[in-house]
Design an enzyme around this catalytic site. Structure first.
Site, PDB file in Angstrom:
ATOM      1  N   LYS A 153       0.799  -1.215   0.000  1.00 27.24           N
ATOM      2  CA  LYS A 153       0.000   0.000   0.000  1.00 27.24           C
ATOM      3  C   LYS A 153       0.836   1.272   0.000  1.00 27.24           C
ATOM      4  O   LYS A 153       0.307   2.362  -0.192  1.00 27.24           O
ATOM      5  CB  LYS A 153      -0.987  -0.013   1.171  1.00 27.24           C
ATOM      6  CG  LYS A 153      -1.907  -1.209   1.190  1.00 27.24           C
ATOM      7  CD  LYS A 153      -2.761  -1.394  -0.056  1.00 27.24           C
ATOM      8  CE  LYS A 153      -3.693  -0.263  -0.322  1.00 27.24           C
ATOM      9  NZ  LYS A 153      -4.899  -0.679  -1.096  1.00 27.24           N
TER      10      LYS A 153
HETATM   11  N1  PMP Z   1      -3.057  -7.106   1.404  1.00 21.75           N
HETATM   12  C1  PMP Z   1      -2.996  -6.221   2.410  1.00 21.75           C
HETATM   13  C2  PMP Z   1      -2.263  -6.610   3.662  1.00 21.75           C
HETATM   14  C3  PMP Z   1      -3.614  -4.967   2.292  1.00 21.75           C
HETATM   15  O1  PMP Z   1      -3.548  -4.078   3.312  1.00 21.75           O
HETATM   16  C4  PMP Z   1      -4.310  -4.664   1.099  1.00 21.75           C
HETATM   17  C5  PMP Z   1      -4.974  -3.325   0.930  1.00 21.75           C
HETATM   18  N2  PMP Z   1      -6.124  -3.078   1.627  1.00 21.75           N
HETATM   19  C6  PMP Z   1      -4.379  -5.627   0.093  1.00 21.75           C
HETATM   20  C7  PMP Z   1      -3.712  -6.828   0.267  1.00 21.75           C
HETATM   21  C8  PMP Z   1      -5.200  -5.436  -1.153  1.00 21.75           C
HETATM   22  O2  PMP Z   1      -4.675  -4.583  -2.097  1.00 21.75           O
HETATM   23  P1  PMP Z   1      -5.607  -3.696  -3.026  1.00 21.75           P
HETATM   24  O3  PMP Z   1      -6.236  -2.653  -2.153  1.00 21.75           O
HETATM   25  O4  PMP Z   1      -4.690  -3.129  -4.041  1.00 21.75           O
HETATM   26  O5  PMP Z   1      -6.674  -4.555  -3.621  1.00 21.75           O
END
Ligand code: PMP
Length: 337
Positions: free
Chosen positions: A44
């Site tokens: 992130k």
């Molecule tokens: N894994 C973790 C630990 C996250 O914090 C997030 C983001 N909320 C994600 C995966 C998912 O990524 P995205 O928001 O790009 O779908």
């Protein structure tokens, strides 16, 4: 010699790791971007940078401004650290179910953190809605003083992943990639990487690994918004379709139970030395499923989103795991049981 001049410059270009056990078990090359090696410790950081750079370009964000976001924690950490290096205050609204470790990390960073109960998105007390309303209130009193980052629906999230994460994966594999698998929270990663890879070769398979309880997998499979079960993973899955998720070119999806994904992340630590969080377990479980479907000889890429110590009290806590009916490895019992 490469010298990164600030926090932002150290984001991205993470190592691409070969996951030995998953590769040997499937006869495929299963590769993963080590996103836990970003300077703020998660994938992130990329989103935070994409959102902030876009807002700066549009003149929405100037030093002294307050950045406000609804987040499961990692985006908040990325925004707060970038804010520290660029002169922004950070306010985070977060569901109170998220790990103690992420909350403590944000507190240490001096973030103004508001914990709210989990409610449906339609409720005005939903964490993302509270964050948006707070920015509106501040801007009504002092125009331009606050900016709502809006990671779930702001296209700058997926655009950054398309220009960077997806391009890195293509370049680092010399274009020899047959499939990409990951979970979605906002959908920014899967949308951006999916678009980047499909633009280079349309046949590259893009697959969603969804935690139990989320509606994303059911939407991909049937068009219906149904979630069943629950998951201890954080930051992934959703109860609504976000704009970033809807932009993702997804070919197929699975709902992955915790008793499949958590043992994978325990093995990753104990057999290969990678200490990763719950969403990484879901991602690798998905990569293994895609490898079994495509058969030996294929190259599949996924993402190790963040580090496991952000969830020590859950993922590496025998009592917690037992309560959730998730297998506890003998080494963990010996160490902490
Ligand atoms: N894994 C973790 C630990 C996250 O914090 C997030 C983001 N909320 C994600 C995966 C998912 O990524 P995205 O928001 O790009 O779908």
């Amino acid at each position: 010699m490469t010298i990164h001049t600030d926090f932002a410059a150290a984001i991205g270009n993470t190592p691409l790791l070969r996951l030995r056990e998953a590769s040997e078990a499937t006869g495929c090359e299963i590769l993963a971007k080590a996103e836990f090696m970003n300077p703020g410790g998660s994938v992130k950081d990329r989103t935070a940078l994409g959102l902030i750079e876009d807002a700066e370009r549009r003149g929405l964000l100037r030093p002294g401004c307050t950045v406000i976001e609804g987040t499961a924690g990692n985006t908040g950490i990325g925004l707060a650290l970038l804010g520290a290096s660029r002169g922004y205050r950070t306010v985070v609204v977060m569901p109170d179910t998220q790990s103690r470790e992420k909350i403590d990390t944000l507190r240490v960073m001096g973030v103004d953190i508001r914990l709210v109960p989990v409610v449906p998105f339609t409720d005005p007390n939903h964490y993302a809605r509270v964050a948006k309303a707070m920015a509106e209130t501040l801007n009504a009193a002092a125009p331009g003083s606050a900016w709502f980052a809006d990671q779930f629906d702001n296209p700058a999230n997926r655009d950054w992943h398309e220009a960077h994460t997806g391009a890195e994966i293509w370049d680092e594999t010399d274009g020899k990639v047959d499939g990409f698998v990951c979970a979605a929270g906002t959908g920014g990663t899967i949308a951006g990487v999916g678009k980047a890879l499909k633009a280079r070769r349309a046949a590259i398979r893009i697959a969603l690994a969804d935690p139990a309880g989320s509606i994303f997998a059911s939407y991909v499979k049937t068009g219906e918004l149904v979630g069943s079960g629950t998951s201890i993973s954080e930051g992934i899955g959703n109860s609504r379709l976000t704009a970033n998720f809807l932009a993702a070119p997804i070919d197929q999806a699975w709902s992955i139970p915790d008793d499949e994904s958590v043992p994978i992340l325990h093995d990753l630590l104990h057999h290969e030395g990678y200490c990763v969080g719950g969403s990484s377990g879901v991602n690798v479980a998905g990569a293994i499923r895609l490898a079994r479907e495509l058969g030996p000889g294929h190259t599949i890429v996924t993402v190790l989103c963040d580090g496991g110590m952000r969830y020590q009290g859950k993922l590496f806590n025998p009592a917690f795991l037992r309560e959730k009916a998730i297998p506890v490895p003998a080494w963990l019992d010996r160490a902490l049981g």
